[in-house]
Design an enzyme around this catalytic site. Structure first.
Site, PDB file in Angstrom:
ATOM      1  N   CYS A  52     -40.985  53.953  21.911  1.00 26.07           N
ATOM      2  CA  CYS A  52     -40.481  53.266  20.726  1.00 26.07           C
ATOM      3  C   CYS A  52     -41.611  53.184  19.719  1.00 26.07           C
ATOM      4  CB  CYS A  52     -39.995  51.871  21.090  1.00 26.07           C
ATOM      5  SG  CYS A  52     -39.725  50.791  19.672  1.00 26.07           S
TER       6      CYS A  52
ATOM      7  N   HIS B  45     -39.408  22.866  20.374  1.00 26.90           N
ATOM      8  CA  HIS B  45     -39.293  21.788  19.386  1.00 26.90           C
ATOM      9  C   HIS B  45     -40.416  20.766  19.495  1.00 26.90           C
ATOM     10  CE1 HIS B  45     -35.560  22.906  17.448  1.00 26.90           C
ATOM     11  NE2 HIS B  45     -35.149  23.346  18.627  1.00 26.90           N
TER      12      HIS B  45
ATOM     13  N   SER C 132     -32.876  30.721  18.809  1.00 20.36           N
ATOM     14  CA  SER C 132     -33.955  30.771  17.816  1.00 20.36           C
ATOM     15  C   SER C 132     -35.346  30.829  18.439  1.00 20.36           C
ATOM     16  CB  SER C 132     -33.878  29.555  16.895  1.00 20.36           C
ATOM     17  OG  SER C 132     -32.619  29.498  16.282  1.00 20.36           O
TER      18      SER C 132
ATOM     19  N   ILE D 116     -26.179  21.732  27.546  1.00 16.03           N
ATOM     20  CA  ILE D 116     -27.585  22.026  27.265  1.00 16.03           C
ATOM     21  C   ILE D 116     -27.677  22.900  26.009  1.00 16.03           C
ATOM     22  CG2 ILE D 116     -29.787  22.786  28.221  1.00 16.03           C
ATOM     23  CD1 ILE D 116     -28.469  20.544  29.845  1.00 16.03           C
TER      24      ILE D 116
END
Lengths: 118, 494, 419
Positions: free
Chosen positions: B404, B52, B48, B339
């Site tokens: 791109c 944190h 993700s 981990i």
């Protein structure tokens, strides 16, 4: 012998049934006369325009597109394609240039469909 | 070349890469071993990307302490390593008094972990902080120190920095065997290559248990917990300013709405224990769960904006904490296992922690005089002003060649990726973002393949999506026989 | 850096851009045309099959031949064109516009102009857009990318393929792959009717005995590194009948699941987008919501025939010319699509001239009627022999046909299909 097919003479796309009894061929399911012509031709000698590419000797493009000038018999398509895939086309070449003449005695030529400068 | 290294780090994910880079600042000969064809291709790729905020666990856990420490290290790392990172802040949204109680616990964790600026918020404060939130929100938590990064870019940068300072990287080095004498270990790879190292750091992610077994160290089992996520277009109206969490459940932090560091939106992940470590399959049920959960947070989340989906697996270990310890069974062997989240946040702190363990265990550490923590910054077309670009193209015309068009990536950036040894489509995608936008490579894949051929000398059929058997094209037009088909294939007319 | 000043910038050198630029320059204005690929022609260059130009040139051409006819016009005209050049931004002000573009040859191009024509075409929807579950191996290609690889690079993306979606590009690719010796194991279409033209179903599938699975979906993709197979599941009443799922082994999956206008630049310029087409909303002059910016071709709405793209774009060129000659802007009225139509383009009409409309049907029918009504009063009714979503309806409402009606600002013309 009966064959089912879709008529592609117009966008309606009638599902037609073409039956052969000795010398007589009947077409059913067609909404207009073009369906009859289409059905008979598809049964007797189906033909297609073939488009493909040949390897090109050019730094600009790896392949050059080609086509048959008229539809050819379906049974000839695979051997034509194999021959085309082995035919190197040299630049420069003009769109419309003939690279294969009278293929297999059909009277159909193969022409380049894109100009390629050197 | 002598094949005796002081330290072999097994696994070039974020943990191994951070450790290797840390070790590269000392006078050591370090090797980084990776089973895939490029780094960050395991757990660290499908992640993700959240830095944190230090409130999910109390300070009794090692991972909580390393998370808090790691979080604070990112600003300096960004200066040195130029990866996309934004301290955008994290919100945890509660929708009931029960959930609010859970959030209060998180708040207390945060206070204990010294999470900077953490606050409890009421309904209005939550909506002020994030106007797109579902207005049913009861209240929640705001951790301004939380943020987002591009995880693979971070790993690429860490490895580049480590290599610049002398670490040797061996890819497609799948460790399958080991022998030891009093002084060192001989490490064997599946393809027959061998290296020798005095110390081993096992940072093999999902495969830490297998590596441990190969070395005859401790027995434990890593269980994969699969997560599925969806990536939404950068025009998606669901794009928020901050990372939005729901109140967590016992097993998972829940499904989030994440504004990625590059302007797209991510929703997910699921959390599902699976047996197969390589399982990467997505399912329709998860799709529905993810969107229902995400819409509960941000009602604008829409399936219409999906660009792609992906899965990743978290390497979980019984006990739920990180397992970072020297082996008690064999000498000079450090486990860096289990981990999972918040592993990315903690990685830089894990690296320091492992360095300290190595020192305590007897590894001589002398700082390298010429250690350079900075890597070259590769300009990105999409981040520059027109004036800067005009100048840049004058210097390097490849910056004028947009390959791109969805993510505005130029040929120059693709060449930079290739020169840094990212020569698969996925490697180039992660380095440049080419093929990552809304057309998913529809317009540029063939151009990128040609650039790879030109730069590396590989032929088209040698290029892969991500190594192994992931070939892209394998024959040329005309290679398959056709004539024979006339005989059996095509039905002949009577 | 290169600075240029012209009357008009046309963005995109495919069929739309070339037709628009040719028309504008023919009316005596100065034009610059920008194309991101190295050659003019756009996607036509990879469409080496025939069937183009029947309306326009009354003969059957291949894509490259069709492109070359227009490219020649551009090359021999006063149009200043730049290939290998990508537009990054349009700066639109009241007193004019500036288009910024980049190329390796010229660096940044800064082009000042009075009008811009958007003609960037469309892109393909992909796996993410249709949400196919399963693994994410190599070997999943959009049909257009596969077409590019096969037809222009001569490379085979695989030897055994399944095609998702019965759009024309997918069908054409079924034949192309077969003709190159690959095995096409089937075409899977979610709708109960094919998305592509009947002619292509017959000549690209039936000729090769390729099964067409209507009302089916690919429900799962298998394979770790490379595609190894797919599950195909029938639909009944929109629900997957999982117990009738069957597995097909293949190494390649081609997606032909629709096209979307390339509207990035339009969005970034603040142009309003039509949610039905995903292209810009346009008035009866094909002008977008930003004055002086026009749109034509597949960037406006996805056409099925290039002939219509050329026709629409040429008309767009005329409108641009009229705009530049700075007549008073004519009164425009609202144009909406009614029953059984997905959309109508343009979204406004003018009373003092012929209005040309393109429409896309939501239904399949033989013998339908197209009905125009102005504020509830029927204006025009036309019989159509056959309609289907894959065939765009093109229709001109003559100036005279609106002459007897009183129009005010609130007037609304609605077009419907009655089955």
């Amino acid at each position: 012998m009966t064959k089912e097919m879709i008529c592609i003479s117009c966008p309606i796309g009638c599902h037609i049934e073409v039956t052969r009894n000795q010398d007589e061929i009947t077409v059913r399911g067609n909404k207009c006369s073009r369906g009859e012509i289409y059905g008979k031709e598809e049964l007797l000698s189906p033909k297609r325009v073939v488009t493909a590419t040949c390897p090109a000797d050019s730094i600009l493009m790896a392949r050059i597109p080609v086509k048959t000038t008229r539809p050819i018999g379906k049974e000839l398509i695979n051997s034509l394609l194999e021959d085309l895939y082995k035919t190197r086309v040299q630049a420069p070449v003009q769109c419309g240039a003939v690279i294969m003449e009278n293929y297999a005695g059909t009277g159909v030529d193969v022409v380049v469909t894109k100009s390629l400068s050197s | 070349m002598s094949n005796l290294f002081d330290v072999a780090v097994i696994g070039a994910g974020v943990t191994g890469a951070a450790i290797a880079r840390k070790l590269s600042s000392y006078n050591l000969k370090t090797v980084l071993l990776e089973k895939e064809c490029d780094v960050s291709f395991g757990v660290s790729k499908a992640n993700s990307g959240i830095i944190h905020g230090g409130f999910h666990h109390d300070s009794s856990m090692l991972k909580s302490r390393l998370e808090a420490r790691g979080n604070l290290m990112y600003d300096q790392l960004k200066e040195e390593l130029h990866f996309p990172f934004k301290r955008c802040g994290i919100l945890v949204a509660a929708f009931s008094t029960d959930e609010m109680r859970t959030v209060e616990k998180l708040y207390n964790n945060g206070l204990e972990n010294k999470s900077i600026g953490i606050e409890l918020c009421n309904h209005e404060r939550m909506l002020n902080l994030e106007p797109k939130l579902n207005t049913d929100v009861t209240g929640g938590l705001f951790a301004p120190g939380g943020g987002i990064i591009e995880p693979y870019r971070f790993v690429f940068s860490l490895v580049e920095s480590a290599r610049k300072n002398g670490v040797e990287l061996l890819t497609e080095f799948k460790v399958t065997g080991s022998r030891s004498n009093d002084e060192s270990y001989t490490v064997e790879s599946a393809d027959g290559r061998q290296i020798e190292a005095r110390w081993i750091v096992n940072a093999a992610g999902l495969y830490c248990d297998e590596i441990s077994r190969i070395f005859d160290a401790e027995e434990y089992e890593i269980k994969p917990r699969k997560g599925e996520e969806f990536l939404l277009d950068r025009n998606a109206s669901a794009h928020t300013d901050k990372v939005i969490f729901p109140a967590p459940s016992k097993h998972s932090k829940g499904m989030l709405v994440i504004p990625t560091a590059e302007g797209t939106t991510m929703v997910g992940p699921t959390a599902q224990m699976v047996d197969n470590k390589e399982s990467s399959s997505t399912s329709k049920e998860n799709f529905q769960t993810i969107f229902a959960s995400a819409r509960r947070l941000i009602p604008q989340v829409s399936e219409r904006d999906i660009i792609t989906s992906f899965t990743g697996s978290r390497p979980t270990l019984a006990g739920d904490d990180f397992y970072i310890e020297p082996s008690k069974r064999i000498p000079r062997f450090i486990h860096v296992a289990g981990i999972q989240s918040p592993g990315l946040t903690a990685a830089p702190a894990i690296a320091e922690y492992v360095k300290d363990l190595l020192k305590t265990e007897g590894l001589q550490l002398a700082e390298k005089a010429d250690y350079d923590p900075c890597i070259e910054k590769v300009p990105r077309f999409r981040n520059l002003s027109k004036e800067e670009l005009a100048e840049l193209v004058e210097e390097n015309p490849a910056y004028g060649e947009l390959v791109c068009r969805c993510e505005n990536v130029t040929e120059a950036e693709i060449v930079a990726a290739i020169r840094k040894d990212h020569i698969t489509l996925d490697g180039i995608k992660f380095y440049t973002r080419a093929m990552m936008g809304r057309c998913q490579g529809g317009f540029c894949t063939h151009k990128i393949m040609k650039i790879i051929c030109r730069e590396t000398g590989l032929s088209m059929d040698e290029i892969t999506k991500r190594g192994g058997g992931s070939w892209l094209v394998h024959k040329e037009v005309g290679d398959y026989p056709l004539r024979s088909r006339n005989l059996d294939g095509e039905r002949q007319q009577p | 850096m290169k600075e240029i000043t012209k009357d008009v910038v046309v963005i995109g050198g495919g069929s739309a851009g070339m037709a628009a630029a040719g028309e504008v320059v023919g009316k005596g204005h100065s034009v610059v045309l920008l194309e991101r690929e190295e050659i003019l022609g756009g996607i036509l260059n990879q469409c080496i099959h025939n069937g183009f130009g029947l309306h326009r040139f009354k003969e059957e051409l291949t894509g490259p031949e069709y492109a070359e006819r227009y490219a020649r016009i551009i090359e021999e005209s006063q149009v200043e064109y730049y290939t290998g050049t990508t537009v990054s931004e349009i700066d639109s002000r009241e007193d004019g516009k500036t288009v910024f573009a980049f190329s390796s040859e010229h660096g940044m191009l800064r082009i000042n102009c009075r009008a811009v024509v958007l003609a960037m075409g469309c892109r393909e929807r992909n796996r993410g857009n249709i949400g196919t579950p399963g693994t994410r191996p190599a070997g999943v290609y959009t049909a257009g990318l596969a077409q590019r690889l096969v037809n222009m690079e001569g490379l085979m993306p695989g030897s055994k393929c399944v095609i998702v979606g019965s759009g024309d590009i997918g069908l054409i690719m079924a034949r192309r792959m077969s003709w190159a010796g690959a095995e096409v194991k089937g075409v899977v279409e979610i709708q109960p009717y094919p998305a592509g033209l009947t002619r292509n179903i017959v000549q690209c599938l039936n000729d090769f005995d390729i099964p067409l699975h209507l009302s089916h979906v690919v429900s799962k993709i298998y394979g770790k590194d490379r595609v190894e197979g797919v599950d195909i599941t029938p639909l009944k009443n929109g629900m997957e009948v999982t117990e009738e799922t069957f597995h097909v082994e293949c190494d390649t999956l081609l997606l032909s699941v629709g096209l979307v206008p390339e509207n990035e630049i339009a969005r970034n310029t603040g142009i309003k987008i039509n949610p039905e087409t995903n292209g810009p909303l346009v008035d009866s002059n094909l002008m977008t919501s930003v004055e002086g910016i026009f749109a034509c071709g597949n960037v406006l709405h996805v056409h099925d025939l290039v002939d219509y793209v050329s026709e629409e774009s040429q008309r767009c060129g005329e409108f641009v010319s009229t705009y530049l000659k700075a007549g008073d802007r004519e009164q425009q009225y609202s144009m909406v699509s009614g029953s059984n139509l997905k959309y109508v383009i343009p979204n406004r009409f003018s009373s003092g001239r012929d209005n040309h409309f393109y429409m896309r049907s939501l239904i399949v029918r033989n013998h339908a009627e197209l009905v125009f009504s102005l504020d509830g009063n029927e204006v025009k009714r036309k019989k159509i022999r056959h309609i289907q979503p894959s065939e765009m309806i093109s229709f001109t409402l003559k100036k005279e046909e609106l002459a007897d009606f009183n129009l005010d600002e609130q007037s609304r013309l609605e077009v419907s299909l009655i089955g």
